[in-house]
Design a protein around this motif. Structure first.
Motif, PDB file in Angstrom:
ATOM      1  N   ALA A 195     -33.037  47.045 -15.280  1.00  0.00           N
ATOM      2  CA  ALA A 195     -33.976  46.119 -14.648  1.00  0.00           C
ATOM      3  C   ALA A 195     -33.254  44.871 -14.152  1.00  0.00           C
ATOM      4  O   ALA A 195     -33.541  44.363 -13.064  1.00  0.00           O
ATOM      5  CB  ALA A 195     -35.088  45.746 -15.624  1.00  0.00           C
ATOM      6  N   LEU A 196     -32.309  44.363 -14.926  1.00  0.00           N
ATOM      7  CA  LEU A 196     -31.527  43.207 -14.500  1.00  0.00           C
ATOM      8  C   LEU A 196     -30.675  43.563 -13.281  1.00  0.00           C
ATOM      9  O   LEU A 196     -30.590  42.787 -12.325  1.00  0.00           O
ATOM     10  CB  LEU A 196     -30.626  42.722 -15.636  1.00  0.00           C
ATOM     11  N   ASP A 231     -31.335  45.640 -10.987  1.00  0.00           N
ATOM     12  CA  ASP A 231     -32.202  45.725  -9.812  1.00  0.00           C
ATOM     13  C   ASP A 231     -32.467  44.363  -9.184  1.00  0.00           C
ATOM     14  O   ASP A 231     -32.809  44.270  -8.008  1.00  0.00           O
ATOM     15  CB  ASP A 231     -33.533  46.389 -10.179  1.00  0.00           C
ATOM     16  N   GLN A 232     -32.299  43.291  -9.941  1.00  0.00           N
ATOM     17  CA  GLN A 232     -32.540  41.940  -9.429  1.00  0.00           C
ATOM     18  C   GLN A 232     -31.323  41.360  -8.703  1.00  0.00           C
ATOM     19  O   GLN A 232     -31.444  40.370  -7.998  1.00  0.00           O
ATOM     20  CB  GLN A 232     -32.944  41.014 -10.573  1.00  0.00           C
ATOM     21  N   LEU A 233     -30.172  41.973  -8.884  1.00  0.00           N
ATOM     22  CA  LEU A 233     -28.949  41.479  -8.248  1.00  0.00           C
ATOM     23  C   LEU A 233     -28.832  42.037  -6.839  1.00  0.00           C
ATOM     24  O   LEU A 233     -29.243  43.163  -6.569  1.00  0.00           O
ATOM     25  CB  LEU A 233     -27.721  41.892  -9.071  1.00  0.00           C
ATOM     26  N   PRO A 234     -28.272  41.245  -5.916  1.00  0.00           N
ATOM     27  CA  PRO A 234     -28.091  41.763  -4.559  1.00  0.00           C
ATOM     28  C   PRO A 234     -27.069  42.901  -4.543  1.00  0.00           C
ATOM     29  O   PRO A 234     -26.114  42.896  -5.309  1.00  0.00           O
ATOM     30  CB  PRO A 234     -27.580  40.555  -3.775  1.00  0.00           C
ATOM     31  N   ASN A 235     -27.291  43.848  -3.683  1.00  0.00           N
ATOM     32  CA  ASN A 235     -26.364  44.971  -3.530  1.00  0.00           C
ATOM     33  C   ASN A 235     -25.280  44.559  -2.534  1.00  0.00           C
ATOM     34  O   ASN A 235     -25.549  44.381  -1.355  1.00  0.00           O
ATOM     35  CB  ASN A 235     -27.113  46.214  -3.039  1.00  0.00           C
ATOM     36  N   ARG A 257     -24.842  53.743 -10.540  1.00  0.00           N
ATOM     37  CA  ARG A 257     -26.050  53.255 -11.202  1.00  0.00           C
ATOM     38  C   ARG A 257     -26.384  54.089 -12.441  1.00  0.00           C
ATOM     39  O   ARG A 257     -26.856  53.554 -13.443  1.00  0.00           O
ATOM     40  CB  ARG A 257     -27.223  53.285 -10.246  1.00  0.00           C
TER      41      ARG A 257
END
Length: 91
Positions: A13-14, A16-20, A4
């Motif tokens: 920020a983008l 953070d919106q994606l699934p891990n 990261r």
């Protein structure tokens, strides 16, 4: 281990919106199997450019890699070159 800290702050920020998703060997095999079943898109046509589709060997037990070679028909001799590699997750 996380990478990261290597992500550009403007993209964080983008991200953070994606699934891990943890990439396991099984998930990679499933993605590769899906990729092999999809039909490759038609080659684009350009009036002054010859487009050649090639396949180069992948790593051991990996699929071949599709390569598109674009060559101007009207240009002779040495030409500039662009190598464009789509990341695709680097899987």
């Amino acid at each position: 281990m996380t990478t990261r800290s290597l992500v550009d702050p403007e993209l964080a920020a983008l991200l953070d919106q994606l699934p891990n998703v943890e990439l396991t060997e099984e998930i990679v095999k499933q993605v590769r199997a899906m990729d092999q079943t999809q039909k490759l898109p038609r080659l684009p046509t350009f009036p002054d450019i010859k487009v050649t589709e090639c396949f180069v060997p992948g790593l051991e037990e990996a699929p071949e890699v599709r390569v598109l070679l674009y060559q101007p028909i009207t240009m002779e001799g040495p030409r500039p070159t662009l190598l464009w590699i789509h990341g695709g997750g680097y899987i």
